[in-house]
Motif scaffolding. Structure first.
Motif, mmCIF file in Angstrom:
data_model
loop_
_atom_site.group_PDB
_atom_site.id
_atom_site.type_symbol
_atom_site.label_atom_id
_atom_site.label_comp_id
_atom_site.label_asym_id
_atom_site.label_seq_id
_atom_site.Cartn_x
_atom_site.Cartn_y
_atom_site.Cartn_z
ATOM 1 N N GLY A 45 -3.986 -9.477 4.610
ATOM 2 C CA GLY A 45 -4.320 -10.214 3.029
ATOM 3 C C GLY A 45 -5.067 -9.789 2.365
ATOM 4 O O GLY A 45 -5.822 -10.009 1.733
ATOM 5 N N ALA B 247 4.872 -6.344 -1.128
ATOM 6 C CA ALA B 247 3.764 -7.568 -1.679
ATOM 7 C C ALA B 247 2.111 -7.509 -0.921
ATOM 8 O O ALA B 247 1.618 -6.797 -0.277
ATOM 9 N N GLY B 248 1.394 -7.726 -2.472
ATOM 10 C CA GLY B 248 0.276 -7.333 -2.370
ATOM 11 C C GLY B 248 -1.075 -5.982 -2.632
ATOM 12 O O GLY B 248 -2.099 -5.503 -2.112
ATOM 13 N N VAL B 249 0.270 -5.020 -2.932
ATOM 14 C CA VAL B 249 0.110 -3.861 -2.951
ATOM 15 C C VAL B 249 0.121 -3.424 -4.276
ATOM 16 O O VAL B 249 1.351 -3.208 -5.643
ATOM 17 N N GLN B 250 -0.561 -2.765 -5.758
ATOM 18 C CA GLN B 250 -0.394 -2.082 -6.836
ATOM 19 C C GLN B 250 -0.734 -0.705 -6.696
ATOM 20 O O GLN B 250 -1.393 -0.147 -6.370
ATOM 21 N N THR C 33 -10.359 -6.328 -1.870
ATOM 22 C CA THR C 33 -9.319 -5.445 -2.124
ATOM 23 C C THR C 33 -9.899 -4.273 -1.802
ATOM 24 O O THR C 33 -11.134 -3.398 -1.637
ATOM 25 N N ALA D 135 -2.588 -4.929 3.157
ATOM 26 C CA ALA D 135 -2.014 -5.922 2.384
ATOM 27 C C ALA D 135 -0.975 -6.949 4.048
ATOM 28 O O ALA D 135 -1.340 -7.957 3.169
ATOM 29 N N GLN E 216 -5.807 -7.148 -0.755
ATOM 30 C CA GLN E 216 -5.614 -6.948 -2.351
ATOM 31 C C GLN E 216 -5.245 -4.948 -2.225
ATOM 32 O O GLN E 216 -5.998 -4.516 -2.182
ATOM 33 N N GLN F 44 -8.436 -11.340 4.262
ATOM 34 C CA GLN F 44 -8.273 -12.116 3.620
ATOM 35 C C GLN F 44 -9.538 -11.439 2.810
ATOM 36 O O GLN F 44 -10.555 -11.437 2.948
ATOM 37 N N GLU G 211 0.319 -0.971 3.570
ATOM 38 C CA GLU G 211 1.444 -2.006 4.398
ATOM 39 C C GLU G 211 0.649 -3.108 5.233
ATOM 40 O O GLU G 211 0.865 -3.933 4.996
#
Length: 232
Positions: free
Chosen positions: A31, A48-51, A9, A28, A33, A6, A25
């Motif tokens: 928690g 979600a949470g993955v760029q 990054t 993310a 980024q 959490q 996966e």
């Protein structure tokens, strides 16, 4: 509920499928980024949470753009997973094939790590995890070029660990045997690979290295499917 990573990054290379995608996966889900790079992003799912961003680890400007994005997001860790394979007798190795393998598997680790190190040096605590192979310390017929690249990646990993020790950089190597992926232009999930390691097995090892307490350094993790002959 607070998850393991959490607020952190983490940058991941080679993340469009197979091991790299599963690493993104899992991180993310815990928690983090995740800034995930790969050459080909076609078919990459929304997570979600993955760029996701395009990344060629052999191109310095591409690596710089990737690193700048991850650093701006607060990255304190890097997972070098990008890699390619090539299997042929030594006599058949061409300069072009040598450069393709070495540029991705070795230069890619050097360029990407080097782009993050100045930032990591300012943090006091950071982590680089290099996903290599169990062949970073052994070889076999037709594997001279590929295993040479993994030996070299192991050397870079260990040298970086020495260099980073003084500023709190922990460097880990994840070395696995056969994994059920698309590696070598093969198919994932075919019956012949039923007893191989899964991408999730490697992702969990990466998670372990990244989430170790501050007083613990994971130098390397070696894992094999149970059917594979023991090799160190």
């Amino acid at each position: 509920m607070t998850t393991t990573l959490q607020g952190r990054t983490i940058a991941v290379t080679g993340a469009s499928r197979g091991i790299g995608l599963r690493v993104a996966e899992v991180l993310a889900a815990e928690g983090a980024q995740v800034v995930a790079g790969a050459r080909d992003l076609s078919g990459v799912p929304d997570i979600a949470g993955v760029q996701f961003m395009t990344l060629d680890v052999t191109d310095q400007s591409s690596v710089r753009a990737f690193a700048d994005t991850a650093i701006a997001a607060g990255a304190d860790a890097l997972v070098n997973n990008a890699g390619v394979g090539s299997f042929m007798p030594v006599e058949d190795i061409t300069p072009e094939e040598y450069r393709r393998i070495m540029d991705t598997n070795v230069l890619g680790v050097i360029l990407t790590s080097g782009a993050f190190v100045p930032h990591f040096r300012t943090l006091g605590r950071s982590t680089i995890v290099n996903v290599t192979s169990d062949v970073s310390a052994r070889t076999f017929a037709r594997g001279g070029l590929y295993t040479a690249s993994k030996y070299a990646a192991r050397a870079i990993t260990q040298a970086l660990a020495y260099e980073g020790h003084e500023y709190g950089l922990r460097v880990s190597e994840i070395r696995s045997g056969n994994v059920d992926t698309y590696f070598g232009d093969t198919q994932q999930g075919i019956p012949e690979k039923e007893e191989w390691l899964r991408p999730d097995d490697i992702a969990q090892a990466v998670l372990y290295a990244l989430s170790a307490p501050g007083h613990v350094r994971i130098d390397e993790i070696l894992l094999h499917p149970t059917w594979q002959p023991i090799a160190f």
